[in-house]
Design a protein around this motif. Structure first.
Motif, PDB file in Angstrom:
ATOM      1  N   GLN A  75       4.663   0.136  -2.625  1.00 22.70           N
ATOM      2  CA  GLN A  75       3.046   1.078  -3.441  1.00 22.70           C
ATOM      3  C   GLN A  75       2.194   1.180  -3.102  1.00 22.70           C
ATOM      4  N   GLU A  76       1.438   0.306  -3.175  1.00 24.91           N
ATOM      5  CA  GLU A  76      -0.041   1.052  -2.673  1.00 24.91           C
ATOM      6  C   GLU A  76       0.199   2.089  -1.306  1.00 24.91           C
ATOM      7  N   TYR A  77       0.927   1.634  -0.631  1.00 33.43           N
ATOM      8  CA  TYR A  77       1.253   2.494   0.798  1.00 33.43           C
ATOM      9  C   TYR A  77       1.815   4.230   0.474  1.00 33.43           C
ATOM     10  N   LYS A  78       2.414   4.073  -0.677  1.00 32.79           N
ATOM     11  CA  LYS A  78       2.940   5.337  -1.016  1.00 32.79           C
ATOM     12  C   LYS A  78       2.307   5.893  -2.105  1.00 32.79           C
ATOM     13  N   ARG A  79       1.091   5.603  -3.286  1.00 32.46           N
ATOM     14  CA  ARG A  79       0.279   5.928  -3.324  1.00 32.46           C
ATOM     15  C   ARG A  79      -1.197   6.796  -2.735  1.00 32.46           C
ATOM     16  N   GLN A  80      -1.704   5.522  -1.683  1.00 33.75           N
ATOM     17  CA  GLN A  80      -1.998   6.272  -1.280  1.00 33.75           C
ATOM     18  C   GLN A  80      -2.136   7.382  -0.143  1.00 33.75           C
ATOM     19  N   GLU A  81      -0.630   7.495  -0.020  1.00 30.67           N
ATOM     20  CA  GLU A  81       0.176   8.210   0.960  1.00 30.67           C
ATOM     21  C   GLU A  81       0.401   9.881   0.241  1.00 30.67           C
ATOM     22  N   GLU A  82       0.306   9.577  -1.165  1.00 26.62           N
ATOM     23  CA  GLU A  82       0.010  11.206  -2.341  1.00 26.62           C
ATOM     24  C   GLU A  82      -1.109  11.718  -2.509  1.00 26.62           C
ATOM     25  N   LEU A  83      -2.623  10.255  -2.519  1.00 26.59           N
ATOM     26  CA  LEU A  83      -3.231  10.572  -2.311  1.00 26.59           C
ATOM     27  C   LEU A  83      -4.610  11.077  -0.786  1.00 26.59           C
ATOM     28  N   SER A  84      -3.666  10.622   0.188  1.00 22.67           N
ATOM     29  CA  SER A  84      -3.896  11.418   1.072  1.00 22.67           C
ATOM     30  C   SER A  84      -3.411  13.284   1.870  1.00 22.67           C
ATOM     31  N   LYS A  85      -1.977  12.981   0.938  1.00 23.03           N
ATOM     32  CA  LYS A  85      -1.462  14.396   1.274  1.00 23.03           C
ATOM     33  C   LYS A  85      -2.099  15.786   0.116  1.00 23.03           C
ATOM     34  N   GLU A  86      -3.235  15.199  -1.313  1.00 20.79           N
ATOM     35  CA  GLU A  86      -4.001  15.751  -1.979  1.00 20.79           C
ATOM     36  C   GLU A  86      -5.467  15.414  -1.543  1.00 20.79           C
ATOM     37  N   ASN A  87      -5.754  14.623  -0.047  1.00 13.97           N
ATOM     38  CA  ASN A  87      -7.046  14.703   0.178  1.00 13.97           C
ATOM     39  C   ASN A  87      -8.204  14.836  -0.641  1.00 13.97           C
ATOM     40  N   VAL A  88      -7.421  13.977  -1.659  1.00  9.38           N
ATOM     41  CA  VAL A  88      -8.351  12.971  -2.637  1.00  9.38           C
ATOM     42  C   VAL A  88      -9.132  11.595  -1.981  1.00  9.38           C
ATOM     43  N   ALA A  89      -8.248  10.554  -1.488  1.00  9.23           N
ATOM     44  CA  ALA A  89      -8.273   9.585  -1.233  1.00  9.23           C
ATOM     45  C   ALA A  89      -9.034   9.537   0.536  1.00  9.23           C
ATOM     46  N   ALA A  90      -9.904   8.965   1.193  1.00 12.34           N
ATOM     47  CA  ALA A  90     -10.316   9.130   2.485  1.00 12.34           C
ATOM     48  C   ALA A  90      -9.233   8.148   3.381  1.00 12.34           C
ATOM     49  N   ALA A  91      -9.375   9.392   4.696  1.00 10.44           N
ATOM     50  CA  ALA A  91      -7.845   8.925   5.853  1.00 10.44           C
ATOM     51  C   ALA A  91      -7.766   7.494   6.032  1.00 10.44           C
ATOM     52  N   LYS A  92      -9.702   7.061   6.179  1.00 10.69           N
ATOM     53  CA  LYS A  92      -9.180   5.324   6.255  1.00 10.69           C
ATOM     54  C   LYS A  92      -8.811   4.599   5.895  1.00 10.69           C
ATOM     55  N   THR A  93      -8.658   4.579   4.106  1.00 12.60           N
ATOM     56  CA  THR A  93      -7.985   3.802   3.168  1.00 12.60           C
ATOM     57  C   THR A  93      -6.468   4.297   3.055  1.00 12.60           C
ATOM     58  N   PHE A  94      -6.119   5.265   3.412  1.00 18.33           N
ATOM     59  CA  PHE A  94      -4.240   5.357   4.251  1.00 18.33           C
ATOM     60  C   PHE A  94      -3.790   4.730   4.840  1.00 18.33           C
ATOM     61  N   GLN A  95      -5.115   4.713   6.098  1.00 15.15           N
ATOM     62  CA  GLN A  95      -4.661   4.002   6.822  1.00 15.15           C
ATOM     63  C   GLN A  95      -4.795   2.914   6.991  1.00 15.15           C
ATOM     64  N   GLN A  96      -5.999   1.615   6.309  1.00 18.76           N
ATOM     65  CA  GLN A  96      -5.332   0.800   5.968  1.00 18.76           C
ATOM     66  C   GLN A  96      -4.011   0.322   5.024  1.00 18.76           C
ATOM     67  N   ALA A  97      -4.030   0.994   4.189  1.00 16.36           N
ATOM     68  CA  ALA A  97      -3.220   0.479   3.367  1.00 16.36           C
ATOM     69  C   ALA A  97      -1.139   0.530   4.542  1.00 16.36           C
ATOM     70  N   THR A  98      -1.218   1.604   5.895  1.00 10.92           N
ATOM     71  CA  THR A  98       0.177   1.725   6.246  1.00 10.92           C
ATOM     72  C   THR A  98       0.084   0.523   6.912  1.00 10.92           C
ATOM     73  N   ALA A  99      -1.323   0.167   7.651  1.00 17.99           N
ATOM     74  CA  ALA A  99      -1.109  -0.481   8.224  1.00 17.99           C
ATOM     75  C   ALA A  99      -1.026  -2.382   7.784  1.00 17.99           C
ATOM     76  N   ASP A 100      -1.377  -2.194   6.250  1.00 16.10           N
ATOM     77  CA  ASP A 100      -1.004  -3.446   5.451  1.00 16.10           C
ATOM     78  C   ASP A 100       0.820  -3.761   5.240  1.00 16.10           C
ATOM     79  N   TYR A 101       0.810  -2.736   5.004  1.00 13.24           N
ATOM     80  CA  TYR A 101       2.612  -2.257   4.950  1.00 13.24           C
ATOM     81  C   TYR A 101       3.539  -2.369   5.515  1.00 13.24           C
ATOM     82  N   HIS A 102       2.546  -2.413   6.875  1.00 19.61           N
ATOM     83  CA  HIS A 102       3.806  -2.035   7.683  1.00 19.61           C
ATOM     84  C   HIS A 102       3.841  -3.619   8.485  1.00 19.61           C
TER      85      HIS A 102
END
Length: 385
Positions: A131-158
């Motif tokens: 869920q956190e990965y999908k949320r950060q992915e949406e925020l990243s697309k809208e340029n709301v969250a930092a790219a670093k935060t999305f990368q960390q969520a992606t790594a944790d999820y995988h």
């Protein structure tokens, strides 16, 4: 006068010796060919004769070889456990038959609980990380969250996905179904299942003993696909071809002929100058056991010929004879000795060739059991005469 008398005696003795010598030679050359013996119905009951017809059979020139029964590697299974543990229950005995998927033992180990706990915790965490990965992915697309935060969520999820997959496979390997696992059915005892249908040949455990991961629980053999491993000498291997008929007997077993056919021929000559030949049995036999020794004949050529059971032939003074039934009625049975020339033997039959009047005997009955009894009776009659 005395001198003349002595010379006369010597002359008479010499003539007598000369006259005896041809008679001895005539006796030595004598045979039982065309002699006959007649038995009454009462005598037949004591001898227990059996007869059969002469028939045409396909016999072949054969190579005699030795070998043993074996099973393919996939039919001989060594059972062990991925993780060690104490043997909680088992009902195995050498010789019992087990079915594929049947429980053959139970092992208890606290580590099983730890693996299940880790799997359930990671599965729960995986849901949150997804869920956190999908949320950060949406925020990243809208340029709301930092790219670093999305990368960390992606790594944790995988990472959690990989851990979940590894733990799931580990559970399967120790015999626990991960799909049905929840916090209410965690267990410390797992089942060991039979991987094949077959017979238990070795048992190395007992209740209460500790089993290490490298220890062998048991061995199971599936005898449905027994084959014959034959040893052929180098000088004969060029005569052997795939598909040729094999007739074999079990050493120290009964006299029954069993049949197989050449399936594979090894392309390597061993140190003792022999080649291994793999033969498939034409019919499965549950009485056969791996590692039984056998004697076999590989039929390398085949032709049709007159043949009789081998035990119907009797040997006398270097010749071979059959006893042919020439007269048969309720009161008496007459059997005539007929000389034949023996050919090749295969299984329990031997090819024959009549030396004379062969056609007159083809439809007659020949003695199978009791041939040597008839020979003894015939010789007794000759002595009485």
């Amino acid at each position: 006068m005395k001198a003349i008398y002595i010379i006369s005696l010597l002359t008479a003795a010499a003539l007598s010796a000369c006259s005896l010598k041809p008679q001895e030679e005539e006796i030595q050359k004598d045979s039982i060919a065309d002699l006959a013996v007649t038995l009454s119905a009462a005598q037949l009951k004591h001898i227990h004769l059996s007869t059969t017809k002469i028939e045409k059979k396909k016999l072949g020139a054969s190579i005699e070889v030795n070998g043993m029964l074996d099973v393919p590697p996939q039919n001989l299974i060594t059972v062990s456990a991925l993780l060690g543990g104490f043997i909680k229950t088992t009902s195995m005995l050498q010789g019992i038959h087990v079915k594929k998927g049947e429980v053959i033992a139970q092992i208890q180990n606290p580590e099983f609980i730890t693996i299940q706990q880790n799997y359930l915790e990671n599965k729960s965490r995986l849901g949150y990380l997804e869920q956190e990965y999908k949320r950060q992915e949406e925020l990243s697309k809208e340029n709301v969250a930092a790219a670093k935060t999305f990368q960390q969520a992606t790594a944790d999820y995988h990472s959690a996905v990989a851990t979940n997959g590894a733990l799931k496979e580990k559970l399967k390997m120790i015999g626990i179904n991960p799909d049905g696992l929840n916090q209410n059915n965690i267990k410390s005892i797992v089942n060991i299942y039979s991987p094949i249908n077959g017979y238990v040949t070795v048992v190395n455990i007992n209740i209460g003993s500790y089993l290490n991961p490298q220890d062998i629980i048991c061995e199971i053999v599936d005898t449905d696909h027994l084959h014959a491993e034959l040893t052929v000498f180098e000088k004969d291997i060029t005569k052997v071809k795939v598909g040729q008929k094999v007739v074999f007997k079990i050493v120290n077993g009964n006299d029954a002929d069993r049949f197989a056919h050449v399936y594979l021929i090894n392309h390597k000559i061993s140190a003792d100058r022999t080649v291994r030949v793999h033969a498939h049995l034409d019919k499965d036999d549950p009485t056969l056991i791996p590692n039984m020794y056998l004697k076999a004949f590989i039929q390398v050529d085949e032709y049709e010929t007159l043949a009789v059971p081998s035990k119907a032939l009797v040997e006398f003074d270097g010749a071979s004879y059959l006893f042919v039934e020439s007269v048969s009625n309720g009161e008496a049975h007459t059997y005539k000795a007929v000389e034949v020339k023996k050919g090749i033997s295969e299984g329990n039959f031997t090819a024959i060739e009549f030396l004379s009047e062969g056609d007159t005997f083809k439809d007659k009955n020949v003695v199978v059991d009791g041939s040597y009894d008839l020979l003894a009776k015939m010789r007794n009659v000759e002595e009485e005469e």
